[in-house]
Design an enzyme around this catalytic site. Structure first.
Site, PDB file in Angstrom:
ATOM      1  N   CYS A  97       0.840  -1.182   0.000  1.00 19.70           N
ATOM      2  CA  CYS A  97       0.000   0.000   0.000  1.00 19.70           C
ATOM      3  C   CYS A  97       0.891   1.253   0.000  1.00 19.70           C
ATOM      4  CB  CYS A  97      -0.936   0.093   1.185  1.00 19.70           C
ATOM      5  SG  CYS A  97      -2.128  -1.231   1.243  1.00 19.70           S
ATOM      6  N   ARG A 133       4.381  -0.547  -4.563  1.00 18.68           N
ATOM      7  CA  ARG A 133       4.021  -0.966  -3.209  1.00 18.68           C
ATOM      8  C   ARG A 133       2.697  -1.723  -3.172  1.00 18.68           C
ATOM      9  NH1 ARG A 133       6.848   1.625   0.695  1.00 18.68           N
ATOM     10  NH2 ARG A 133       5.248   1.139   2.185  1.00 18.68           N
ATOM     11  N   TRP A 136      -2.561  -2.820  -1.806  1.00 16.89           N
ATOM     12  CA  TRP A 136      -2.189  -4.231  -1.900  1.00 16.89           C
ATOM     13  C   TRP A 136      -3.079  -4.923  -0.873  1.00 16.89           C
ATOM     14  CZ3 TRP A 136      -0.455  -8.328   1.004  1.00 16.89           C
ATOM     15  CH2 TRP A 136       0.154  -9.379   0.310  1.00 16.89           C
ATOM     16  N   ASN A 182      -2.150   2.568   5.436  1.00 18.28           N
ATOM     17  CA  ASN A 182      -1.204   1.509   5.096  1.00 18.28           C
ATOM     18  C   ASN A 182      -0.903   0.770   6.390  1.00 18.28           C
ATOM     19  OD1 ASN A 182       0.926  -0.069   4.219  1.00 18.28           O
ATOM     20  ND2 ASN A 182       2.401   1.592   4.254  1.00 18.28           N
ATOM     21  N   GLY A 183      -1.113  -0.548   6.398  1.00 15.73           N
ATOM     22  CA  GLY A 183      -0.863  -1.328   7.606  1.00 15.73           C
ATOM     23  C   GLY A 183      -2.004  -2.295   7.848  1.00 15.73           C
ATOM     24  N   GLU A 215      19.136 -16.795  -5.144  1.00 17.82           N
ATOM     25  CA  GLU A 215      18.722 -15.496  -5.675  1.00 17.82           C
ATOM     26  C   GLU A 215      18.303 -15.618  -7.148  1.00 17.82           C
ATOM     27  OE1 GLU A 215      17.820 -12.877  -4.532  1.00 17.82           O
ATOM     28  OE2 GLU A 215      18.052 -11.324  -6.040  1.00 17.82           O
ATOM     29  N   LYS A 223      14.601 -14.671  -8.509  1.00 23.45           N
ATOM     30  CA  LYS A 223      14.427 -13.662  -9.566  1.00 23.45           C
ATOM     31  C   LYS A 223      13.556 -14.230 -10.683  1.00 23.45           C
ATOM     32  CE  LYS A 223      15.254 -10.683  -8.389  1.00 23.45           C
ATOM     33  NZ  LYS A 223      15.707 -10.218  -7.141  1.00 23.45           N
ATOM     34  N   GLU A 249       9.806 -14.917  -9.565  1.00 25.26           N
ATOM     35  CA  GLU A 249       8.970 -13.776  -9.194  1.00 25.26           C
ATOM     36  C   GLU A 249       8.552 -12.933 -10.385  1.00 25.26           C
ATOM     37  OE1 GLU A 249      10.709 -11.131  -6.267  1.00 25.26           O
ATOM     38  OE2 GLU A 249      12.631 -11.105  -7.252  1.00 25.26           O
ATOM     39  N   HIS A 266      18.895 -36.291  -3.137  1.00 26.39           N
ATOM     40  CA  HIS A 266      18.004 -36.672  -2.039  1.00 26.39           C
ATOM     41  C   HIS A 266      16.547 -36.365  -2.370  1.00 26.39           C
ATOM     42  CE1 HIS A 266      21.358 -37.757   0.466  1.00 26.39           C
ATOM     43  NE2 HIS A 266      21.964 -36.655   0.040  1.00 26.39           N
ATOM     44  N   LYS A 325       6.833  -4.382  -3.243  1.00 26.93           N
ATOM     45  CA  LYS A 325       8.263  -4.195  -3.003  1.00 26.93           C
ATOM     46  C   LYS A 325       8.592  -4.162  -1.515  1.00 26.93           C
ATOM     47  CE  LYS A 325      12.376  -2.185  -4.484  1.00 26.93           C
ATOM     48  NZ  LYS A 325      12.932  -3.496  -4.847  1.00 26.93           N
TER      49      LYS A 325
HETATM   50  C1  G6P Z   1      10.136  -8.002  -1.076  1.00 30.20           C
HETATM   51  C2  G6P Z   1      10.907  -7.541  -2.298  1.00 30.20           C
HETATM   52  C3  G6P Z   1      12.285  -8.206  -2.324  1.00 30.20           C
HETATM   53  C4  G6P Z   1      13.037  -7.917  -1.043  1.00 30.20           C
HETATM   54  C5  G6P Z   1      12.221  -8.329   0.183  1.00 30.20           C
HETATM   55  C6  G6P Z   1      12.841  -7.787   1.453  1.00 30.20           C
HETATM   56  O1  G6P Z   1       9.820  -9.349  -1.198  1.00 30.20           O
HETATM   57  O2  G6P Z   1      10.209  -7.855  -3.481  1.00 30.20           O
HETATM   58  O3  G6P Z   1      13.007  -7.692  -3.422  1.00 30.20           O
HETATM   59  O4  G6P Z   1      14.242  -8.619  -1.054  1.00 30.20           O
HETATM   60  O5  G6P Z   1      10.898  -7.779   0.112  1.00 30.20           O
HETATM   61  O6  G6P Z   1      12.742  -6.382   1.419  1.00 30.20           O
HETATM   62  P1  G6P Z   1      13.724  -5.395   2.160  1.00 30.20           P
HETATM   63  O7  G6P Z   1      13.196  -4.033   1.845  1.00 30.20           O
HETATM   64  O8  G6P Z   1      13.636  -5.732   3.607  1.00 30.20           O
HETATM   65  O9  G6P Z   1      15.083  -5.637   1.609  1.00 30.20           O
END
Ligand code: G6P
Length: 610
Positions: A2, A27, A74, A100-101, A484, A488, A491, A507, A605
């Site tokens: 949000c 957001r 969101w 937001n929250g 990672e 990537k 997502e 395993h 994000k």
């Molecule tokens: C979300 C973002 C990621 C990020 C994670 C942690 O999932 O999409 O890219 O790594 O949050 O966010 P932060 O702001 O704590 O790094």
């Protein structure tokens, strides 16, 4: 999660609100809305889906005004719909709110309000806040500050609120607890926003409102209050980020722009941590004695930041010989961890607002453990609450899938490992200098990978984009990068993807390998190179299509169908190079599938709720 904006000033607010929301769309993007004051009335317009839908509706209505609030959502409580979109209004329209929250006790509060005759049109917790504000406002008749303070005491959970009271046409009111919110100001008015990019176009002068504080924004002033309603003085701070860094500047997506920015921001972050070819953490404020006394390191983070933690664990243990445990923050906070008071908790977060990471930080502090934040956003909650802060200099990161912030966090962990090793005497000068010299070459090596690989990876992506599954395998630091790379890919391309420690494949997971299953094998660590290659041979002999990422000159001819060679570097630093082709591959697969690269479905994000 949000995004909130607000403006009260001399200019027309509608474009400021819509533009601000567009900068916060990362957001949340399932619905959006604005509330604008005009001639004593408050007009609310909301729409489901992307912000463009709201813009169209607002433009048709030809809305104008000088004071308003806006929100991009969101969904948490209630499905994405126009009805559940913010702003929300109290029963008789006297209070309008964006939030937001999460309000945790919203059901109990809803029942209370229903007993007092209030009715509800949405499934949101926010509508309850609007009515609770109205309830206290009318019951005590002591004005907005009193009504907001009473509401803050009564609700449990997290909130950043932007509030309009119908009877106070000159003001926007604000309250905050555990959800981000900054307040900007310039000669044309006052602004609120959940994050810096929404303000940068107008001002870089901001106030940070703290937990359990309130504010009143007028055209030409901002006043802060504590929960007792007493005024608080705040210092105006300058944000160093420039406007260009929050714009696409001709790139098709923020993600590719941010991939290209990596050489620069890696270099900047590194320079900020070095003086005369030595790591210098004086800005972080950890003394040599403190570093020597560390008995144990706890690294806590979420998402990609957690993956940086996994890399850091290998490097810190190997170089500085300190035991390290890495945890996902949402697990850490509920696993009743036993922490050593002589330990150091390192929390890693781009936004500095991730709810679980913030909660974990607080847990560590409560247990008497020293905390250090590796944070990108200056003034964010974690940056303010951690005992020590190491700032990454990635600048604003807009694409939901992190690239440049991740890369700068890696640099921060190398710097910590090197400094800890030096202070604790676990590295000799020769090795220290070798690593430093190599570190300085990382920006240009990253640049060379981008330049050399971008076209070929684009072609590879168009070949791989119809796959259903992918597996990333590696050992040691390569396993950390596999995590990672896999995240990537899944997502932003929605291809099912898993990362596996190469030695663990046998395993269970190897049973999923069939003809043409994509396996991306990472093998940069010389000591275990042969072992990883053997694992690749095992999947290849079961039909896998193997893509290898290896240092230049490595012989992978017996296994690789497609090889990406990266420049040679020190063994601890390969992560910074291997991740680049993986970012590019995910990006181009997402593009080839025609997906919304910067705003993948269901993701936000900054995850500011648990
Ligand atoms: C979300 C973002 C990621 C990020 C994670 C942690 O999932 O999409 O890219 O790594 O949050 O966010 P932060 O702001 O704590 O790094």
């Amino acid at each position: 999660m949000c995004g909130i904006v607000g403006y009260n000033g001399n200019k027309d607010c509608v474009e400021i609100l819509l533009d601000g929301l567009s900068k916060l769309e990362y957001r949340g993007y399932d619905s959006a809305g604005i509330a604008v004051r005009k001639d004593g009335n408050i007009e609310v317009v909301k729409e489901k889906g992307k912000l463009a839908n709201l813009r169209e509706k607002v433009e048709k209505k030809k809305m104008t005004g000088n004071c308003g609030i806006g929100h991009t959502r969101w969904a948490t409580h209630g499905e994405p719909s126009e009805n559940n979109a913010h702003p929300h209004i109290s029963n008789d329209g006297s209070v309008t709110v964006v939030h937001n929250g999460i309000i945790e006790n919203y059901q109990e509060l809803r029942a209370k309000l229903e007993r007092h005759g209030y009715t509800f049109y949405s499934e949101t917790d926010t509508e309850i806040v609007a009515n609770l504000l109205d309830y206290y406002y009318k019951k005590y008749k002591l004005g907005p500050i009193d009504a907001i303070a009473k509401t803050m005491v009564r609700v449990r959970g997290s909130y950043a609120l932007g509030i309009l009271f119908e009877e106070y046409p000159d003001d926007i009111w604000v309250a905050r607890k555990d959800s981000p919110m900054i307040i900007g100001t310039d000669k044309d008015g006052s602004y609120i926003a959940s994050d810096v990019p929404a303000l940068l176009k107008y001002t870089n002068q901001v106030y940070y409102i703290d937990n359990l504080e309130m504010a009143c924004l007028k055209k030409d002033s901002v006043t802060f209050y504590d929960l007792n309603g007493d005024e608080i003085k705040k210092e105006l701070k300058t944000i160093e980020w420039d406007i260009a860094s929050a714009e696409k500047e001709g790139y098709e997506h923020f993600m590719i722009k941010e991939i290209h920015e990596q050489p620069e921001v890696i270099g900047k972050t590194l320079n900020s941590l070095m003086v005369d070819d030595k790591i210098d953490l004086s800005k972080v404020g950890l003394s040599e004695k403190e570093i020597k006394d560390i008995s144990q390191i706890y690294i806590i983070a979420c998402g990609s930041a957690y993956h940086v933690g996994v890399c850091a664990q290998y490097i810190l243990e190997d170089l500085a010989k300190i035991p390290v445990r890495v945890d996902v923050a949402s697990e850490f906070r509920y696993r009743k961890p036993i922490l050593d008071k002589k330990g150091l908790a390192i929390v890693i977060s781009q936004s500095g607002e991730t709810a679980d990471t913030l909660a974990a930080l607080r847990e560590c502090k409560e247990m008497g453990v020293k905390t250090l934040g590796i944070i990108n956003v200056v003034g964010s909650s974690i940056a303010r609450e951690a005992d020590h802060v190491l700032y990454t200099l990635a600048g604003p990161e807009i694409a939901v899938a992190t690239t440049k912030a991740y890369s700068t966090q890696l640099i921060a962990s190398y710097a910590l490992a090197l400094e800890f090793a030096k202070v604790r005497g676990t590295i000799d000068n020769k090795e220290y200098n070798e690593i430093i010299n190599e570190l300085k070459t990382i920006p240009e090596k990253v640049q060379s990978i981008i330049d050399k690989e971008i076209d070929d990876i684009q072609k590879l992506a168009s070949k791989l984009c119809n796959l259903d599954d992918a597996f990333f395998i590696g050992r040691n630091l390569d396993y950390a990068i596999a995590l990672e790379g896999s995240l990537k890919l899944k997502e932003i391309s929605y291809i099912h993807s898993e990362a596996y420690a190469a030695g663990e494949l046998k395993h269970g997971t190897i049973s999923l390998i069939e003809d043409n299953t994509l396996v991306i094998g990472l093998a940069t660590q010389e000591e275990i190179f042969e072992k990883t290659i053997s694992n690749m041979v095992e999947v290849k002999s079961r039909g896998a299509y193997v893509v290898c990422v290896v240092p230049e000159g490595s012989d992978v001819s017996k296994v690789s169908e497609y090889t990406i060679e990266i420049p040679k570097t020190n063994k601890y630093l390969y992560s910074s190079l291997v991740v680049i082709p993986l970012q590019l591959l995910s990006y181009y697969i997402s593009c080839a599938k025609g997906l919304d690269v910067d705003k993948p479905r269901n993701l936000a994000k900054s995850v500011t709720v648990e």
